[in-house]
Design a protein around this motif. Structure first.
Motif, mmCIF file in Angstrom:
data_model
loop_
_atom_site.group_PDB
_atom_site.id
_atom_site.type_symbol
_atom_site.label_atom_id
_atom_site.label_comp_id
_atom_site.label_asym_id
_atom_site.label_seq_id
_atom_site.Cartn_x
_atom_site.Cartn_y
_atom_site.Cartn_z
ATOM 1 N N LEU A 8 0.894 -1.131 -0.026
ATOM 2 C CA LEU A 8 -0.119 0.051 -0.033
ATOM 3 C C LEU A 8 0.877 1.262 0.225
ATOM 4 O O LEU A 8 0.631 2.146 -0.718
ATOM 5 N N VAL A 9 1.740 1.223 0.990
ATOM 6 C CA VAL A 9 2.732 2.468 0.977
ATOM 7 C C VAL A 9 3.584 2.802 -0.503
ATOM 8 O O VAL A 9 3.561 3.809 -0.832
ATOM 9 N N VAL A 60 6.540 13.913 -1.330
ATOM 10 C CA VAL A 60 5.967 12.767 -0.291
ATOM 11 C C VAL A 60 5.787 13.308 0.784
ATOM 12 O O VAL A 60 4.708 12.992 1.603
ATOM 13 N N LEU A 102 -3.894 6.674 6.106
ATOM 14 C CA LEU A 102 -4.353 5.556 5.248
ATOM 15 C C LEU A 102 -3.806 4.322 5.799
ATOM 16 O O LEU A 102 -4.635 3.154 6.053
ATOM 17 N N THR A 108 0.840 15.787 3.001
ATOM 18 C CA THR A 108 0.613 14.328 2.349
ATOM 19 C C THR A 108 1.224 13.159 3.224
ATOM 20 O O THR A 108 0.542 12.143 3.019
ATOM 21 N N HIS A 134 2.751 1.588 -3.356
ATOM 22 C CA HIS A 134 1.589 2.153 -4.347
ATOM 23 C C HIS A 134 1.380 3.471 -4.501
ATOM 24 O O HIS A 134 1.620 4.340 -5.338
ATOM 25 N N ILE A 135 1.254 3.959 -3.270
ATOM 26 C CA ILE A 135 0.890 5.419 -2.989
ATOM 27 C C ILE A 135 2.177 6.227 -3.445
ATOM 28 O O ILE A 135 2.143 7.351 -3.879
ATOM 29 N N ALA A 136 3.367 5.875 -2.794
ATOM 30 C CA ALA A 136 4.486 6.658 -3.207
ATOM 31 C C ALA A 136 4.979 6.766 -4.360
ATOM 32 O O ALA A 136 5.442 7.733 -5.040
ATOM 33 N N LYS A 137 4.869 5.600 -5.169
ATOM 34 C CA LYS A 137 5.177 5.666 -6.821
ATOM 35 C C LYS A 137 4.305 6.424 -7.304
ATOM 36 O O LYS A 137 4.674 7.051 -8.483
ATOM 37 N N ALA A 138 3.088 6.453 -6.980
ATOM 38 C CA ALA A 138 2.151 7.664 -7.701
ATOM 39 C C ALA A 138 2.341 8.959 -7.573
ATOM 40 O O ALA A 138 2.090 9.857 -8.256
ATOM 41 N N LEU A 139 3.054 9.371 -6.267
ATOM 42 C CA LEU A 139 3.489 10.636 -6.017
ATOM 43 C C LEU A 139 4.651 11.184 -6.584
ATOM 44 O O LEU A 139 4.884 12.472 -6.908
ATOM 45 N N MET A 190 -0.842 10.172 4.389
ATOM 46 C CA MET A 190 -0.422 8.669 3.862
ATOM 47 C C MET A 190 -0.256 7.757 4.991
ATOM 48 O O MET A 190 -1.029 6.578 5.216
#
Length: 76
Positions: free
Chosen positions: A4-5, A44, A58, A51, A7-12, A55
């Protein structure tokens, strides 16, 4: 949690290949460490840490469903 972490980080970030999430068990707490490229740290963390706080919220919410304790550290 780790995925989860990640996926979120790669999107940012601008350099998703440099995103690294490590997971360690410390007693009854799972400690996640997020490492990104130095130029992406600001993305990030976000303005006034918003942000990073979002994160963490979540991750904590997802951990509550699995009855776990989680800590998220962000390093450059």
């Amino acid at each position: 949690m780790k995925s989860l972490v990640e996926h979120i980080a790669k999107a940012l970030v601008d350099q998703p290949d440099d995103v690294l999430v490590t997971e360690q068990q410390e007693g009854d707490t799972v400690c996640l460490t997020l490492t990104v490229h130095p130029s992406d740290v600001g993305k990030v963390i976000g303005k006034q840490g918003r942000t990073a706080k979002a994160m963490r919220s979540l991750v904590y919410a997802a951990a509550m469903q699995e009855k776990q304790r989680v800590r998220l550290n962000i390093v450059d």
